[in-house]
Design a protein around this motif. Structure first.
Motif, PDB file in Angstrom:
ATOM      1  N   ALA A  31      33.671   1.208-106.612  1.00  0.00           N
ATOM      2  CA  ALA A  31      33.941   2.445-106.738  1.00  0.00           C
ATOM      3  C   ALA A  31      32.579   2.762-106.705  1.00  0.00           C
ATOM      4  CB  ALA A  31      34.590   2.902-106.384  1.00  0.00           C
ATOM      5  N   GLU A  32      32.358   2.789-107.810  1.00  0.00           N
ATOM      6  CA  GLU A  32      30.743   3.302-108.430  1.00  0.00           C
ATOM      7  C   GLU A  32      29.491   2.943-107.413  1.00  0.00           C
ATOM      8  OE1 GLU A  32      31.295   5.336-112.407  1.00  0.00           O
ATOM      9  OE2 GLU A  32      30.483   3.590-112.231  1.00  0.00           O
ATOM     10  N   VAL A  33      29.632   1.656-106.363  1.00  0.00           N
ATOM     11  CA  VAL A  33      28.337   0.547-106.623  1.00  0.00           C
ATOM     12  C   VAL A  33      27.885   0.866-105.098  1.00  0.00           C
ATOM     13  CG1 VAL A  33      27.768  -2.126-106.515  1.00  0.00           C
ATOM     14  CG2 VAL A  33      28.946  -1.064-107.665  1.00  0.00           C
ATOM     15  N   PHE A  34      28.663   1.324-104.584  1.00  0.00           N
ATOM     16  CA  PHE A  34      28.534   1.450-103.049  1.00  0.00           C
ATOM     17  C   PHE A  34      27.762   2.872-102.684  1.00  0.00           C
ATOM     18  CE2 PHE A  34      29.480   3.529 -99.175  1.00  0.00           C
ATOM     19  CZ  PHE A  34      29.152   2.736 -97.501  1.00  0.00           C
ATOM     20  N   PRO A  35      28.101   4.376-103.358  1.00  0.00           N
ATOM     21  CA  PRO A  35      27.453   5.319-103.047  1.00  0.00           C
ATOM     22  C   PRO A  35      26.172   5.142-104.102  1.00  0.00           C
ATOM     23  CG  PRO A  35      29.990   6.164-103.863  1.00  0.00           C
ATOM     24  CD  PRO A  35      29.500   4.114-103.809  1.00  0.00           C
ATOM     25  N   THR A  36      26.059   4.405-105.560  1.00  0.00           N
ATOM     26  CA  THR A  36      25.029   4.590-105.977  1.00  0.00           C
ATOM     27  C   THR A  36      24.473   3.941-104.754  1.00  0.00           C
ATOM     28  OG1 THR A  36      26.262   2.901-107.494  1.00  0.00           O
ATOM     29  CG2 THR A  36      26.195   5.532-108.548  1.00  0.00           C
ATOM     30  N   THR A  37      24.456   2.792-104.345  1.00  0.00           N
ATOM     31  CA  THR A  37      23.937   1.996-103.746  1.00  0.00           C
ATOM     32  C   THR A  37      22.846   2.330-102.654  1.00  0.00           C
ATOM     33  OG1 THR A  37      25.093  -0.245-104.123  1.00  0.00           O
ATOM     34  CG2 THR A  37      23.197   0.226-102.200  1.00  0.00           C
TER      35      THR A  37
END
Ligand code: OVM
Length: 407
Positions: A150-156
């Protein structure tokens, strides 16, 4: 004048229901369903002496108060602090914490930067990133899906969409937590998230400057409108700050909650896989069912009324969006998650002139993630207990152990 949490103490009118509850108790923030139903059953509005505020949670009234920007203003803050009486923790947002006519101009600039047409241009970035993440989680099998998915997608994707030269995933997530906790009381949860305030705020503010942004991102669109004279260059940097405030934690939460909903409801996951036209309705149902922004407030800008009770100027009203999204008078069997419900009018993106201006990009992100999942994943199974993370205005998971089984 008596003050409570940065606003004026009020005396509730005779006959108004009174409830001695702390809606910001960590236990309630983690598992709010019984608080939601008790709030709705007390009548409305309910006076909460703990913070000397009113609260609404039935769908109809919550929707009405939240979208009535003439009586219930945003310019005095959407949290417990009344900006007219006490200095806010950061410069007010020039789109969230403002009323018409000032709001109209900045909203227009943001809506144009976040239009469907602009978001379509990110389709490949969203798709490629979703594929990369899903491939990697399928290799691992079992993951902690908040930190590893969950955190990886938007912060990418989000820093790339905005056009940030230098990104810092930790700062972006932690700044979001600060911003959303800050609309609540000065409690332990808020204080803890503010521990690194100086460091994080300095980084965020620096990242909003024009020379930290590429010439082809969302940030550049905002600065181009400053060049055209629609806003000032200082306002442009404030609107870029709004991207960074509202664009990360919300979508992290949306992805985590979608994975939770689908892992808990395998029948609904099967229906989604069988019918990709349900991707968009399924995301709306995730928002209705989990209410990522569970509570935002308004301030009575003048003497007015709610449900026949007088409400005096300066009164803070908690609009409990999570309670409205679970109101059985509005939704049939609200506590069942149905990917084909099509929950028209849900308050997951708010309502009225302040309704989420980023919802096109949020939908683009979620639909890309869900599409890649239905293409590559056979089953999404719980691999342990899901734990919610208390936040004064966001209802989000802290840990979500999940096993992904490939096709
Ligand atoms: C902002 C902003 C906008 C929406 C939500 C939000 C509290 C912040 O403009 O800074 O989170």
């Amino acid at each position: 004048m008596g003050m409570v949490e940065g606003h004026r103490r009020i005396t509730p009118p005779d006959g108004m229901p009174v409830w001695d509850v702390d809606p910001y108790d960590p236990g309630i923030l983690q598992n709010p369903l019984s608080y939601y139903s008790e709030l709705r059953s007390k009548g409305e509005p309910v006076y909460l002496p703990r913070y000397s505020v009113l609260a609404v949670g039935r769908y109809e009234t919550t929707q009405k108060v939240f979208s009535d920007h003439e009586n219930f203003v945003s310019s005095r803050g959407v949290g417990l602090n009344d900006f007219k009486l006490e200095k806010p923790w950061r410069k007010p947002s020039i789109i969230l914490e403002v009323d018409p006519p000032e709001h109209t101009r900045t909203r227009k600039v943001m809506a144009r930067a976040l239009s469907q047409k602009v978001v379509k241009g990110f389709a490949e970035l969203f798709r490629d990133t979703a594929e990369r993440i899903v491939d990697s989680v399928l290799e691992k099998g079992t993951i902690e899906a908040v930190s590893e998915f969950a955190e990886v997608f938007p912060t990418t994707v989000f820093p790339k969409a905005v056009g940030m030269h230098d990104s810092n995933a930790r700062y972006l997530v932690d700044y979001g937590a600060m911003v959303f906790n800050a609309v609540g009381p000065d409690n332990e949860i808020r204080r803890r998230s503010m521990e690194k305030e100086t460091e994080i705020v300095a980084w965020i503010n620096g990242a909003c400057a024009r020379d930290r942004l590429s010439e082809d991102g969302l940030g550049a669109r905002i600065y181009a409108d400053a060049d055209a004279g629609e806003i000032t260059h200082d306002e442009a940097s404030m609107l870029v700050r709004s991207f960074l405030s509202a664009g990360v934690d919300t979508t992290v939460t949306g992805i985590g909650s979608a994975l939770w909903c689908l892992s808990q409801n395998p029948g609904e996951w099967e229906r989604l896989k069988a019918d990709p036209s349900l991707l968009r309705p399924a995301f709306d149902e995730v928002l209705r069912y989990t209410s990522p922004v569970h509570t935002f407030g308004r301030t009575a800008g003048r003497d007015t009324e709610i449900a026949g009770f007088p409400v005096e100027e300066g009164t803070k009203i908690l609009c409990v969006l999570g309670a409205a999204n679970m109101d059985p008078d509005k939704w049939e069997d609200p506590q069942s998650f149905r990917v084909d419900r099509r929950p028209r009018g849900h308050l997951g993106f708010g309502a009225g002139i302040h309704g989420c201006v980023g919802q096109n990009i949020a939908r683009g992100e979620l639909e890309a993630v869900l599409k890649v999942l239905i293409e590559k994943v056979d089953r999404i199974e719980p691999a342990g207990e899901a734990v919610w993370r208390p936040n004064n205005s966001i209802h989000a998971l802290d840990t979500l152990p999940i096993t992904f089984i490939p096709n």
